[in-house]
Design a protein around this motif. Sequence first.
Motif, PDB file in Angstrom:
ATOM      1  N   ILE A  78      61.599  56.494  43.708  1.00 55.16           N
ATOM      2  CA  ILE A  78      62.417  56.837  44.868  1.00 55.16           C
ATOM      3  C   ILE A  78      61.537  57.587  45.856  1.00 55.16           C
ATOM      4  CG2 ILE A  78      64.524  57.949  45.689  1.00 55.16           C
ATOM      5  CD1 ILE A  78      65.460  58.080  42.768  1.00 55.16           C
ATOM      6  N   ALA A  79      61.602  57.193  47.109  1.00 54.68           N
ATOM      7  CA  ALA A  79      60.869  57.892  48.172  1.00 54.68           C
ATOM      8  C   ALA A  79      61.800  58.072  49.357  1.00 54.68           C
ATOM      9  CB  ALA A  79      59.619  57.114  48.572  1.00 54.68           C
ATOM     10  N   TRP A  80      61.649  59.209  50.052  1.00 57.32           N
ATOM     11  CA  TRP A  80      62.557  59.458  51.159  1.00 57.32           C
ATOM     12  C   TRP A  80      61.875  60.293  52.242  1.00 57.32           C
ATOM     13  CZ3 TRP A  80      62.790  61.679  46.399  1.00 57.32           C
ATOM     14  CH2 TRP A  80      62.759  63.088  46.316  1.00 57.32           C
ATOM     15  N   VAL A  87      57.719  52.005  44.701  1.00 57.69           N
ATOM     16  CA  VAL A  87      59.021  52.520  45.134  1.00 57.69           C
ATOM     17  C   VAL A  87      60.086  51.437  44.977  1.00 57.69           C
ATOM     18  CG1 VAL A  87      60.366  53.266  47.131  1.00 57.69           C
ATOM     19  CG2 VAL A  87      58.115  54.261  46.690  1.00 57.69           C
ATOM     20  N   GLU A  88      61.163  51.764  44.285  1.00 58.76           N
ATOM     21  CA  GLU A  88      62.288  50.844  44.111  1.00 58.76           C
ATOM     22  C   GLU A  88      63.362  51.055  45.171  1.00 58.76           C
ATOM     23  OE1 GLU A  88      62.683  48.388  42.105  1.00 58.76           O
ATOM     24  OE2 GLU A  88      61.069  48.640  40.649  1.00 58.76           O
ATOM     25  N   VAL A  89      63.606  52.318  45.545  1.00 61.07           N
ATOM     26  CA  VAL A  89      64.631  52.636  46.538  1.00 61.07           C
ATOM     27  C   VAL A  89      64.039  53.611  47.555  1.00 61.07           C
ATOM     28  CG1 VAL A  89      66.904  53.645  46.980  1.00 61.07           C
ATOM     29  CG2 VAL A  89      66.523  52.283  44.918  1.00 61.07           C
ATOM     30  N   ALA A  90      64.166  53.279  48.835  1.00 59.93           N
ATOM     31  CA  ALA A  90      63.701  54.131  49.928  1.00 59.93           C
ATOM     32  C   ALA A  90      64.907  54.658  50.690  1.00 59.93           C
ATOM     33  CB  ALA A  90      62.787  53.349  50.861  1.00 59.93           C
ATOM     34  N   LEU A  91      64.808  55.889  51.164  1.00 60.26           N
ATOM     35  CA  LEU A  91      65.923  56.547  51.831  1.00 60.26           C
ATOM     36  C   LEU A  91      65.461  57.239  53.102  1.00 60.26           C
ATOM     37  CD1 LEU A  91      67.240  58.354  48.629  1.00 60.26           C
ATOM     38  CD2 LEU A  91      68.241  56.283  49.616  1.00 60.26           C
ATOM     39  N   LEU A  92      66.326  57.212  54.109  1.00 56.57           N
ATOM     40  CA  LEU A  92      66.134  58.005  55.318  1.00 56.57           C
ATOM     41  C   LEU A  92      67.381  58.846  55.515  1.00 56.57           C
ATOM     42  CD1 LEU A  92      64.880  58.815  58.091  1.00 56.57           C
ATOM     43  CD2 LEU A  92      66.026  56.801  59.051  1.00 56.57           C
ATOM     44  N   PHE A  93      67.204  60.143  55.658  1.00 56.79           N
ATOM     45  CA  PHE A  93      68.300  61.070  55.936  1.00 56.79           C
ATOM     46  C   PHE A  93      68.143  61.577  57.361  1.00 56.79           C
ATOM     47  CE2 PHE A  93      67.484  61.176  51.414  1.00 56.79           C
ATOM     48  CZ  PHE A  93      68.759  61.127  50.847  1.00 56.79           C
TER      49      PHE A  93
END
Length: 358
Positions: A231-233, A264-270
């Motif tokens: 996971i990376a964000w 990375v399997e799931v990338a996120l932007l907050f």
Amino acid sequence: MKCDLQLDELPPPAPVIAALRQARRALLACHEDPDPDCVGSMLALARGLARRGVRVTTVCPDPLSTALLQLPGAESVRAPAGLGEEGPWDTGIVVDCEPARTRDAWPYLASAPVVINIDHHETNDGQVGLVWVEPEAAATGELVFAVLSALPVELDPAMACHLFAALQGDTGSFQFDNTKARTLRLAAHLVELGASPGEISQALYETRELGYVQLTGEVIRTLRRSPDGRIAWVHLTREMVERAGLRDSEVEGFVRYPRMIRGVEVALLFRETSDGRVRVSLRSRGRVDVSQLATRLGGGGHMRASGCTLAATLPEAEARVIALVSEALRDGSLPRGEEHAPDLGLSQSDQAIRADLS
């Protein structure tokens, strides 16, 4: 020019076509945080209906970005405020989303005797009006092309531009695995009708303010990864946006950077929004269906690209979403639980809209 390409795999429902043929005054709306697919699809359908003599009004709950305003006719898209002065309408059309994501535009759409919903998101439960939800479509633009062909309406270069932008946007410029042979055939046909891939790409993706480029470096410096690297964000605060001199509509696309990291399997932007909430963009390489995660958080989208908006602080949103993604990756399936639970951060206004739709 006549729509002589037929998408036989995507036949529009007869009741939807019949209702559109009977429309005389139509209100068309797309979703919050507008993107090329929703805006391009809405503008193409609006222009097609106008060519049939329909009086059309287009509305978006959020302002269009400078890039999206380059699309022909985009300057005519209204904000919901003051929209009632232009009614009444006999047909309300929701494009590329479920009705709740039209936010303040929904009461005006719902006032029409006929409501039509055209979308390709599998998280759309299709409970309002005449619905055509087709997840097999790479973009809602494919469905709008099929609708225009069935009405029928001859496409002009502006409509070809709208639909090419829609396809390009939701396929990642034809890089994502939702790009089918059908999608490429349609793209080629739209070029034949007058769409210019170079001009559209330049307007949508290759022209940015200096502040955007400077902000990119700042966003990348917020990059974090989970201990296992799956996971990376990154995050984007209000202060960062204001310092760059940009509007909310001009700060999309940063989720691509954590997504490109090997492993990375799931990338996120907050991203903190101007109303004190946090907009979350989720991207998956396929192991996790992020549309199910987004649905649990009050949002929706596709298996590999989804989003939601949480009534939470930035640290709260990060902790909540990362915990949910971690559990999904660990178990190989989604955690069980009640969907749309209020404690998952769905704002009161969004809860009210969803309650009205149920």
